[in-house]
Design an enzyme around this catalytic site. Sequence first.
Site, short mmCIF file in Angstrom:
data_model
loop_
_atom_site.label_atom_id
_atom_site.label_comp_id
_atom_site.label_asym_id
_atom_site.label_seq_id
_atom_site.Cartn_x
_atom_site.Cartn_y
_atom_site.Cartn_z
N ASP A 58 4.00 -3.93 9.34
CA ASP A 58 4.40 -4.19 7.96
C ASP A 58 4.15 -2.97 7.11
O ASP A 58 3.13 -2.29 7.27
CB ASP A 58 3.65 -5.40 7.40
CG ASP A 58 2.17 -5.15 7.21
OD1 ASP A 58 1.49 -4.81 8.21
OD2 ASP A 58 1.67 -5.28 6.08
N SER A 59 5.09 -2.66 6.22
CA SER A 59 4.93 -1.57 5.26
C SER A 59 4.67 -0.24 5.97
O SER A 59 5.52 0.22 6.74
CB SER A 59 3.81 -1.92 4.27
OG SER A 59 3.78 -1.02 3.19
N ALA A 60 3.51 0.38 5.75
CA ALA A 60 3.20 1.62 6.45
C ALA A 60 3.15 1.40 7.95
O ALA A 60 3.45 2.32 8.73
CB ALA A 60 1.88 2.19 5.95
#
Length: 612
Positions: free
Chosen positions: A347-349
């Site tokens: 998720d995300s980074a």
Amino acid sequence: MQHASTPSPTCGACHTPALGPADPFPTLDSFLYIGCRGRGARCSSFLESIVASTFQAISRAIRMSAEASTTAGAAPAATEPAVPASAAPAPTAPAPSPPTASAASAEKQATAAEQATAAEKPPTWGFLLSVGSRAVLPAIGKTLMQGPKRKGRSLGLDVFVRLFHTAAQMPGMNLSRARAVTGNLRKLGKRQVQQVIKKLHVEEVEWTVELVPADAEAASPGTADAAGPVVTVRSSLVPFKHDGPPAPTTWGLKADWVDPLAPHDNYVRDRVVLFLHGGAYIFGDKEQYQALVGPWADTLDRRVFIPAYRLAPEHPFPAAIHDAVSAFLYLTQVAGIAPDHITFAGDSAGGNLCMATLLWLRDHGHAMPNSAVLMSPWSDLSHSLPSYADNDGFDYLPAFGAGGTAFNPVAMYIGLDDYHEIATTNGYISPAIATDLHGMPPIYISTGSDEILLDEQVLLATQLARDGNTVVQDIHEYGVHVFPLIASKSPDAVRSRARIREFVKCVADAPVAAPKQHVEITQWSRGEKVKGEGQSTVPAGWAKRWPGIAAAKHRDPDALIGEMHRVPDLVTPILPAPAPVEDLKVVEKRAAQEEKARRHALAAATVLKNEK
């Protein structure tokens, strides 16, 4: 691993548990003690509890600040500021005796990073009081007076979006303070997390990573004192920052195996989800994500492996990539898992790290995993696309570096203040602008239309399709960044979990001798498919954003249409027809009840066995 059971908090008005045994996934509302499963936003105590908790926190801050001042007047001042426990991750590298040259350099680098972090002003109760007065109370007041910013958004999520967006831009916010605040928030939800963890079996493993230049003839010595197995990473990547201490060549790394406490008969232990957590490369750890993604082990019928990769700024690029690569090699070389039985997820980074690791594996001639699941992947660190401004304020993520603060995760990860050219040209940093994405496994992307990172995720999907890869992208109306984890009880989060299950089962696990490229782009609203999707050559989810993306990246706006015509029937559904979201909720509830029954049966069998 045994976990004690603790009572679940209840709503003050209707006395409904905020997180009960039938809930397979934790929610933001339950983490922050502001949710009510009985009447939700209609419960009279919903916002009253927030206000009461806020004033209690402020009163406690004032009292402790006064106590600290009294103590400071009576005791001699400390010679050095104390660094909070959450300010830097605990070192994981083994400490050999006598230390090798690489270990000595690693220790020197860690010491320098700790001193740099300690130089930041540590969090104080006065600062927390400022957060309460400038962020918490205004967020509550605006939600009460104006209502949620988006139709259908829960009051709790709206308060969180306003609060986080304001607090992250407060003058004086720095890494030390941000880590301390997020650490305190995690403490608030400790009991709720335990409700999830008690359903899981968690086992920690450790290994030593040995970094060797890609053109080296043989591995260097110095691993006699290694902790656990040794995994060698031959890499051509080097840090962008050259004026700091030399990067270590050996270090220790840990990860958690997560299994259901009582798996069902279809559970397969030789299939694994390698999950790389988010947190802008400066936050997050494997313990935090045990509760967030641990339930995937039961819903996806496979084990979850969560490595604790090193964080910036203590360990800038390419440390996280080397750690993620070593985790994949640990699975294949030590745990004996076939590469095509491994699914990347993040998720995300963590989504950025998944893509960077896939590029690294391809460029260095390694076997690839069977697929990747990316939730709101951070894909273009130059932040030069229109959604960065268009959605500012609707998403809880603010523009990095805004509000007069120097709090910039991109600069921390790259290791340079002047990083724009690198972020706009380097595919390992910004996968969405990589010039060559050929050879990627099938990729699923979950996107919220309210994300400031919306356009870069659309760009990533179009680039993957351009280079001949299978990609499935779901764009959820009014979804915020990583909404499947942030608002996990919302209809769109329920739909996203179902789509991830279908992708893993129907695409990742399907043996394909000669894979054909497919592209499926679907828009969702309140968990249901938007009518008319999938009928045109260019999906509406792309067509709406592409002109602005093309202008920002100096692309031909008509090039996307040409790419879609390149392969006949390229844009076509590849996942099963969606069931109504209410049916999916029933399925999840039934699965949770069955899981609870299996745990109770296992506990009873264990008691009976011990009595004998």
